[in-house]
Design an enzyme around this catalytic site. Structure first.
Site, PDB file in Angstrom:
ATOM      1  CE1 TYR B  99      22.730 -24.064 -50.196  1.00  0.00           C
ATOM      2  CE2 TYR B  99      23.248 -23.763 -47.883  1.00  0.00           C
ATOM      3  CZ  TYR B  99      22.315 -23.921 -48.884  1.00  0.00           C
ATOM      4  OH  TYR B  99      20.984 -23.938 -48.595  1.00  0.00           O
ATOM      5  CD  GLU B 197      15.640 -32.747 -20.070  1.00  0.00           C
ATOM      6  OE1 GLU B 197      15.574 -33.594 -19.157  1.00  0.00           O
ATOM      7  OE2 GLU B 197      14.855 -32.712 -21.029  1.00  0.00           O
ATOM      8  CG  ASP B 249      12.175 -32.838 -17.572  1.00  0.00           C
ATOM      9  OD1 ASP B 249      12.361 -32.116 -16.569  1.00  0.00           O
ATOM     10  OD2 ASP B 249      11.805 -32.386 -18.670  1.00  0.00           O
TER      11      ASP B 249
END
Lengths: 364, 364
Positions: B99, B197, B249
């Protein structure tokens, strides 16, 4: 209310539910549980608490079918688990509850998927009028951070911690715990609370010392805020009598973030009195700012337009202010991000934009 | 190296780049910048540092076309901005840089979209051999949290903060700052680092006191870890000589999380020596655990199967261990989450699973 009193109340309410099933059996009735219908057409504005709550329409879970009976069986197993968990002073996540049900002795009581166990916990919240946090069910999503002139005491499993949210924390700030009702506010020098959507803007305010200069507590929302973040925002407002301002991107999804801080969601209207801060006010980016400050923009997408049109129909946005702003946005067909303010320089937001907006709103 | 020395080095390297362009002009050459090609075929294993780095293939950005000349113009404006930012001791985000370019006086130097400015900063990182953090470019994504027997000193803009990551923090833990090189490790009683995790599992370990019982520093990865999280993990390993274990996982996406801690990503191979911990070891959930502990599972989806097959082709997973585990998983066609361990009770993970796995791996 202290955490321990909450625990006892939660236990009582859960046991009351089990007692109700027992009494229904004893009286020869088919056991059942009545729950408010959770749809847009069954939320009404409560004038006393100034939030949206469920209306009078009810759905019934009844043991008059195998499916209904199985639902109540699962409810009783879940109630037993929760009561034990509270007695042992432990906690668990919704996902753990789902997996844990595999160890239950009656196979019919085990959950088929996590949607089912999540739904049951929400049902229990509603009928017992106790929040999930008071069942010691932890969310998967973690709360965000606080930075500002606030001293608090957090009751942890490892004893009490007294923390000043500027002096005792790093630049990352104070991490809100999963259950912010373990927090007691000790002392503060806050003039107003500013809830900020994005990490980039939160860091800009901290780097520029906005919290120090304006006596501002910066709450990082991290997008759609977690329950813990909304809960602590409400407590800051109610207990410390502080104005709460919400500062997000200027698009329909961000207005929903404001809506979830101020009014809660339709799905969790039963929690509005616990999580919503109806007095929270929207600082911006408002569509008017895009015009006034000539901000860099992106064009509205089709889904943005649909979301804005759906907001015009949403009872939570039916005020003159929101109708004017949303119609202006549909007219200019543009949206802008918080960080678009950087197009005027890195200090523009803290030297000009926020002081002007907060002054106009009578906050500073 | 202290933060100040890093700042000076970053400034020097940036100015060197500008000097190079100047010299090319002065010698009558067409200005250009050579950058390693960032594709899978151009990463090679570096035996010394034990990480994957870019090979010898280069791409050239040259002013011999209007497009190329514009790229170099943008680079010089960005270099000027970064040098000033370092001189003033300030920082900004990638989005702010995008920006901010709207305020630059030459319209041709302004970025068309954020991909362009992000790409330029990565190019500058590679050619200057300085990290984005040392340019004081903050990430949008925030780092996660630490909990365990570690005492550290963080250099903040508001002075130094000494924080013990068990005694001085709430249950949410210590929030890692955007640039963890502002942290100095003072003292610790850590036997190993455990990167976790999911938030649900992180909270389970803390509730069960696993960090206290095993002298373990729990690093919450929050899914795919932020750069700050990977950086502090590497520093914990290198500076304190601690074993780093990764607990996720049991599915292909989680193995990639392990991969990003241990090896980094192809896109950021230039940062491997700064962010990767090649000695990090995978605790689980491994496909063998699904069999050994009879965990509740979900079937593999087509995209899971594709991801596993692509991992078999990935140089980072070409070890006997990973080939065996991935082939086992393709064979049983199942995946399991960390929290599936709760099917054996809420304490199973801390009383049985982790102690067994860590004992087998020689860590405890």
């Amino acid at each position: 209310m202290s955490t321990n009193q909450n625990d006892e109340l939660a236990q009582e309410r859960l046991i009351d539910l089990a007692v109700e099933f027992y009494d229904q059996f004893a009286e020869g009735d088919i056991p059942h549980m009545d729950i408010p219908t959770r749809t847009k057409s069954n939320i009404v504005f409560d004038e006393d608490s100034n939030v949206w709550v469920y209306g009078d329409r009810k759905s019934t879970r009844s043991a008059n079918s195998v499916r209904g009976a199985r639902k109540l069986l699962k409810a009783t197993y879940a109630i037993e688990f929760l009561v034990n968990q509270l007695e042992e002073g432990r906690s668990s996540t919704l996902r753990e509850l789902y997996y844990l049900s595999e160890s239950w002795d009656t196979e019919e009581a085990q959950f088929n998927d996590q949607d089912e166990s999540n739904q049951l916990i929400e049902d229990l919240e509603i009928v017992s009028n106790v929040t999930r946090e008071d069942f010691h069910m932890r969310p998967e999503e973690s709360g965000a951070t606080l930075m500002g002139p606030l001293e608090l005491r957090e009751q942890t499993r490892r004893g009490e911690r007294e923390i000043h949210c500027q002096e005792d924390v790093g630049e990352g700030g104070y991490q809100i715990p999963n259950n912010p009702d373990t927090i007691e506010f000790l002392d503060h020098d806050i003039d107003f609370v500013l809830c900020v959507e994005t990490g980039g803007m939160r860091d800009r305010l901290i780097e520029n010392g906005f919290d120090e200069e304006y006596g501002c507590l910066v709450v990082h929302l991290k997008g759609q805020p977690a329950r813990a973040t909304r809960r602590i925002t409400k407590r800051l407002h109610d207990e410390l009598d502080l104005p709460v301002m919400v500062f997000t991107d200027g698009d329909p999804w961000s207005y929903r973030i404001y809506g979830s801080v101020a009014y809660g969601s339709i799905k969790s209207a039963h929690l509005s009195e616990y999580l919503a801060t109806p007095e929270a006010r929207f600082v911006g980016i408002q569509p008017q700012d895009i015009v006034d400050y000539d901000l860099p923009t992106d064009p509205l997408s089709d889904s943005d337009i649909n979301a804005l049109e759906s907001e015009l129909e949403d009872p939570r946005f039916m005020t003159d202010y929101w109708e004017e702003q949303i119609e202006l946005q549909l007219d200019i067909e543009k949206k802008a991000e918080q960080q678009a303010l950087a197009s005027r320089g890195l200090d523009f937001v803290t030297d000009t934009y926020l002081p002007e907006r907060l002054d106009t709103m009578g906050v500073i």
